[in-house]
Write an enzyme that holds these catalytic residues in place. Sequence first.
Site, short mmCIF file in Angstrom:
data_model
loop_
_atom_site.label_atom_id
_atom_site.label_comp_id
_atom_site.label_asym_id
_atom_site.label_seq_id
_atom_site.Cartn_x
_atom_site.Cartn_y
_atom_site.Cartn_z
N GLY A 188 0.81 -1.22 0.00
CA GLY A 188 0.00 0.00 0.00
C GLY A 188 0.84 1.26 0.00
CE LYS A 190 7.39 -0.69 6.29
NZ LYS A 190 7.84 -1.82 7.12
CG ASP A 234 -0.57 8.41 5.02
OD1 ASP A 234 -0.02 7.29 4.93
OD2 ASP A 234 -0.27 9.24 5.89
NE ARG A 283 5.46 -9.12 1.16
CZ ARG A 283 5.68 -8.11 2.00
NH1 ARG A 283 5.16 -8.14 3.18
NH2 ARG A 283 6.40 -7.08 1.61
CG ASP A 289 0.45 -9.55 5.74
OD1 ASP A 289 -0.26 -10.24 6.49
OD2 ASP A 289 0.74 -8.37 5.96
CG ASN A 290 4.05 -8.60 8.17
OD1 ASN A 290 4.13 -8.06 7.07
ND2 ASN A 290 3.39 -8.06 9.17
CG ASP A 301 6.76 -5.64 6.84
OD1 ASP A 301 7.63 -4.96 6.25
OD2 ASP A 301 5.66 -5.88 6.34
P1 AMP Z 1 2.07 -3.95 7.83
O1 AMP Z 1 1.28 -4.14 9.08
O2 AMP Z 1 3.03 -2.78 7.88
O3 AMP Z 1 2.74 -5.19 7.40
O4 AMP Z 1 1.02 -3.52 6.70
C1 AMP Z 1 -0.15 -4.24 6.43
C2 AMP Z 1 -0.79 -3.72 5.17
O5 AMP Z 1 -1.18 -2.35 5.32
C3 AMP Z 1 0.10 -3.75 3.95
O6 AMP Z 1 -0.70 -4.06 2.86
C4 AMP Z 1 0.62 -2.33 3.88
O7 AMP Z 1 1.03 -1.97 2.58
C5 AMP Z 1 -0.60 -1.54 4.32
N1 AMP Z 1 -0.25 -0.22 4.89
C6 AMP Z 1 0.30 0.03 6.10
N2 AMP Z 1 0.46 1.34 6.29
C7 AMP Z 1 0.00 1.97 5.17
C8 AMP Z 1 -0.12 3.35 4.75
N3 AMP Z 1 0.26 4.36 5.52
N4 AMP Z 1 -0.66 3.58 3.53
C9 AMP Z 1 -1.05 2.58 2.75
N5 AMP Z 1 -0.99 1.29 3.07
C10 AMP Z 1 -0.47 0.98 4.28
MG MG Z 2 3.83 -6.09 6.11
#
Ligand code: AMP
Ligand code: MG
Length: 499
Positions: free
Chosen positions: A94, A115, A127, A185, A254-255, A264
Amino acid sequence: MEAEALIEVRFDDSFARAFPELCEPWQAEPSPDPRLLVLNRDLATQLGFDPGALEGPEGVAFLVGAAIPAGVQPVAQAYAGHQFGGFAPRLGDGRALLIGEVVDQEGGRRDIHLKGSGRTPFARGGDGRAAVGPMLREYVISEAMHALGIPTTRSLAVVTTGAQVTRERLLPGAVLTRVAASHIRVGTFQYAALQRDPALVQRLADHVIARHHPQAVESENPYVELLRSVIDVQASLVARWMAVGFVHGVMNTDNTTISGETIDYGPCAFMDAFDPATVFSSIDHGGRYAYGNQSQIAQWNLARLAETLLPLIAADPEEAVERATEVLHTFAGNYREHWGTTVRAKLGLRDRHDDELLLADDLLLADDLLAMLHQQQVDLTSAFRQLSSLVRGDARPARVLFGDPAPFDAWVDRYRTRLAMQAADPAVVAAEMDRVNPLYIPRNHRVEEALDAATAGDLDPFRRLVDVVSQPFDERPGLEGYAVPAPHGGRPYRTFCGT
Ligand code: AMP
Ligand code: MG
C-alpha cells in the site's frame, strides 16, 4: 529520470517480468525536498554501489524512487494475508515499491524496495506514507538483527521526503530503502492461489525454488521439498528470535517470508526481563503474537502456505493433504533441534547430536534457567552474557542478577556438572559464548530516546545506537549504559551495575 550514477550496478526486474498477475507497475510519489538522513555505507558497498554517489543528488533521487535504474519497472507487489488470524484476500504494497533486483557476480539477487514512497493501487484507506521515526526504527533494529547473525531484510538508507505525515500529530515523512533476498511472502502464495490458476502457483513455486531453495529441484517431489525447506528456515529463524528475546509483534502471513528472513519491523521489540507472555504491540489484545507463542504461530502460518501448494503436491487431493500434513508435523521436531543448537551454544555446551537423552537434559537445563529468570524477573540478555564469567570460574556477575540466589546456586551445581562432562577448555568455551550471547541489543528505552531525538533533528543518539548494536558481542569501554535495561524497569540490574 534515469540514475546514471548507478550505472555500474547490474539491475533486473525478474519478478515484475515473470509475474504481471502479482504486481502493478507503479512509481513513487515525488518527494518535495529529499534529504539523506542515514546511509548504510557497508551495505551499499557490498551491493556494488559507490556510497559517495548515493549521497549525491542523483543517489538520493534513486533512494526515494525519483530516479529509476535503466531497464527496470518498479512495481507494487500484490499479496493476501491472515492478519491476527482473519483473512484479507487483497493487501499488497500500500505504501511500498519494489524497484528491482540488484544482481551480484554469482547471479544472486537482492530486492531494492522502498517503504513510505506514496499511495499505490493497494493503499485502501492509507496515505501511502511513513514517518521518520518508524523508518529509523526499522533501520536500527534490522541492522541489529543482522549483526546478531539473524536472517533479516537490511536497511540501506532513510531519506526524509520534506512532506509532512499526519499521525496523532504532524511528523516528518521518510522513505526507507530496504534490501531483501526477496519480498515473496506466504501471503504472496495465498494471493496467487486465489487467482484459481494452478499454473500461476506453480510458476511462483518454481521461481522461489530457483531463488531461495534450489536443492528442492533435485527432490522426487520439489513442492513437498519446498515446503520442508521453508519450514526449516522459518523454524531456524524463530529459534534465533527466541534466543535473543525478540518479539516480532505482527506475525501475519503477509509478514512471513519464503526466504526465511525477518521482515517488517513494526511493533517489534526485545524483551528485558524474561517473560513468555511479553507482548509489545498495542493492538495485540489477545496476546496472539506474544513471545512464547511465536513458534506455534510460525507453524500455523506455514500450514497456510501448505494449503496453497496442495494442488502441486499431488493430483489426488487426499494424497496431497496427507503428504503436506506429514511435512508440517516435522515443524515441532525441527524447531526443537534449532532451539537445541542455539541454546546449547548460549550455554557453552558442546553439541552431541547423536545423543537424544543428553539433548533432553540440556533442554531441561535451559528451561529451568529460563523459568528462574521469569520467576525473578531477570534480564534475559544480561543473564546469558554473564554465564561466560561463570564458566571462567566466577559466578558472581550472574548471581547478583537474582534477588533470591538460592535456586540459582542449585542450578549452577547442575550446570557445572554438565560442563564437567565435556573436555573443552573453559577459556575457549567462555570466549565462544561471548560470540553468541550479545552484550548490546537495541533496548527499548534507547531506541525511543534515539528516535525522539532524531525526529527533533538530532541524529547523534541514533548514530551512536546503530554503532553500538552493530557490534553486539564486543565489550567496549564507555558503553556500559547500553548493556542494561531501563533503570525503572529492572531492579536486579541496578545492583549489578554497581559491582
Ligand atoms: P504492515 O502491518 O506494515 O505489514 O502492513 C499491512 C498492510 O497495510 C500492507 O498491505 C501495507 O502496505 C498496508 N499499509 C500500512 N500502512 C500503510 C499506509 N500508511 N498507507 C497505505 N498502506 C499501508
Ligand atoms: Mg507487512
